[in-house]
Design a protein around this motif. Sequence first.
Motif, short mmCIF file in Angstrom:
data_model
loop_
_atom_site.label_atom_id
_atom_site.label_comp_id
_atom_site.label_asym_id
_atom_site.label_seq_id
_atom_site.Cartn_x
_atom_site.Cartn_y
_atom_site.Cartn_z
N GLY A 1 0.80 -1.21 0.00
CA GLY A 1 0.00 0.00 0.00
C GLY A 1 0.84 1.26 0.00
O GLY A 1 2.06 1.23 -0.08
N HIS B 1 -2.72 3.94 3.20
CA HIS B 1 -3.57 2.76 3.09
C HIS B 1 -2.72 1.49 3.13
O HIS B 1 -2.31 0.99 2.08
CB HIS B 1 -4.39 2.79 1.80
N THR C 1 -1.60 -2.09 2.82
CA THR C 1 -2.14 -3.19 2.03
C THR C 1 -1.14 -4.34 2.07
O THR C 1 0.06 -4.14 1.83
CB THR C 1 -2.39 -2.76 0.58
N ARG D 1 0.04 -8.20 0.80
CA ARG D 1 0.01 -9.41 -0.03
C ARG D 1 0.82 -10.48 0.67
O ARG D 1 1.84 -10.19 1.32
CB ARG D 1 0.60 -9.15 -1.41
N LYS E 1 -5.25 -14.37 3.08
CA LYS E 1 -5.25 -13.80 4.41
C LYS E 1 -4.39 -14.68 5.32
O LYS E 1 -4.27 -15.88 5.09
CB LYS E 1 -6.70 -13.76 4.94
N LEU F 1 -6.64 0.22 9.79
CA LEU F 1 -7.19 -0.73 8.84
C LEU F 1 -6.09 -1.25 7.91
O LEU F 1 -5.24 -0.49 7.46
CB LEU F 1 -8.28 -0.05 8.01
N VAL F 2 -6.14 -2.55 7.62
CA VAL F 2 -5.24 -3.18 6.66
C VAL F 2 -6.08 -3.85 5.58
O VAL F 2 -7.03 -4.57 5.88
CB VAL F 2 -4.32 -4.22 7.33
N HIS F 3 -5.73 -3.62 4.32
CA HIS F 3 -6.41 -4.25 3.19
C HIS F 3 -5.70 -5.56 2.84
O HIS F 3 -4.48 -5.61 2.76
CB HIS F 3 -6.40 -3.32 1.97
N THR F 4 -6.48 -6.62 2.65
CA THR F 4 -5.96 -7.91 2.17
C THR F 4 -6.90 -8.44 1.10
O THR F 4 -8.04 -8.00 0.98
CB THR F 4 -5.84 -8.96 3.30
N GLY G 1 -10.18 -9.60 2.54
CA GLY G 1 -11.02 -8.64 3.25
C GLY G 1 -10.20 -7.68 4.10
O GLY G 1 -9.02 -7.93 4.40
N ASP G 2 -10.82 -6.58 4.49
CA ASP G 2 -10.17 -5.58 5.32
C ASP G 2 -10.27 -5.98 6.79
O ASP G 2 -11.29 -6.53 7.23
CB ASP G 2 -10.82 -4.21 5.13
N CYS H 1 -9.07 -4.77 11.01
CA CYS H 1 -8.59 -3.72 11.91
C CYS H 1 -7.55 -4.31 12.85
O CYS H 1 -7.77 -5.38 13.45
CB CYS H 1 -9.77 -3.16 12.71
#
Length: 284
Positions: free
Chosen positions: A52, A56, A58, A60, A71, A95-98, A101-102, A104
Amino acid sequence: MTPLLLHKYHGLGNDYLICHRDIADRLTNEQIQILCHRHYGIGSDGLLIDSGDQIHPTLRIINPDGSEAEKSGNGLRIYARYLFDIGRVGHQPFLVHTAGGDVCCTVHDDSHQITVEMGQANFNPAALPALLDLPEALNYPLKLKDETLSVSLVSMGNPHCVVPVDKLDLAQVYRLGPQIENHPLFPRRTNVQFVEVVDRATLRIGIWERGAGFTTASGSSSCAAASVMRKLGRVDDRVNVNMPGGQLRISFRHNFQVSMCGPVHKIASLTVDEDCFSAAITQK
């Protein structure tokens, strides 16, 4: 040439390398597999890629066999600690994006302890996916080569097959884990947990992780095992999950919203010599 800088952390012995996407973009899939190899590379249960921007986060997740995971509970805790260590986050929830799904995350005052809100456990087989036309698959008879097991399926944003046992036997994990991971029922393979219920607040589990094999600990596996046992009425809303690597604390809110808390430790920051990649892995 910019050095190949990586960091190594572990959560209860489940160890990951982590790097920024600028580094990962220079690596081929085969090179990532070499880095994760215990003898040819640094050795790890996977590579975490900080993908990210500054605002934001993010994540992988690349498995040791080069496949990508949606995840990882331990991976998320490690990523949260990494972001804290480099000053991108503090002690406030973020918040972390994966791909799964996101979520916390919160780094506690003792920065070794990380809480991850893993989201809602989903018991619909289609969410894994699994090739079953059923709304749920609890106590489902899964036929293997020489036996049939009673299993329950759940998604934590990644697929899980939970196998209740009277007494945990890690030899059984090694023997049956690969068969279940690669069973035709799971077109994208699955993670596997063998679960012993000690009491209503305590589980013991052995884990066969998709793309990685036997692992000492797994956050998403702990959440999956606890969720299935909660669904079956065998544990309460707060569960300690014990693995060979140690213990995670799992708790439930309404509608099977799952929270996980446990430790992370930093091992090293290191620069990889490109000579590491000069010879292919002959046996994995």
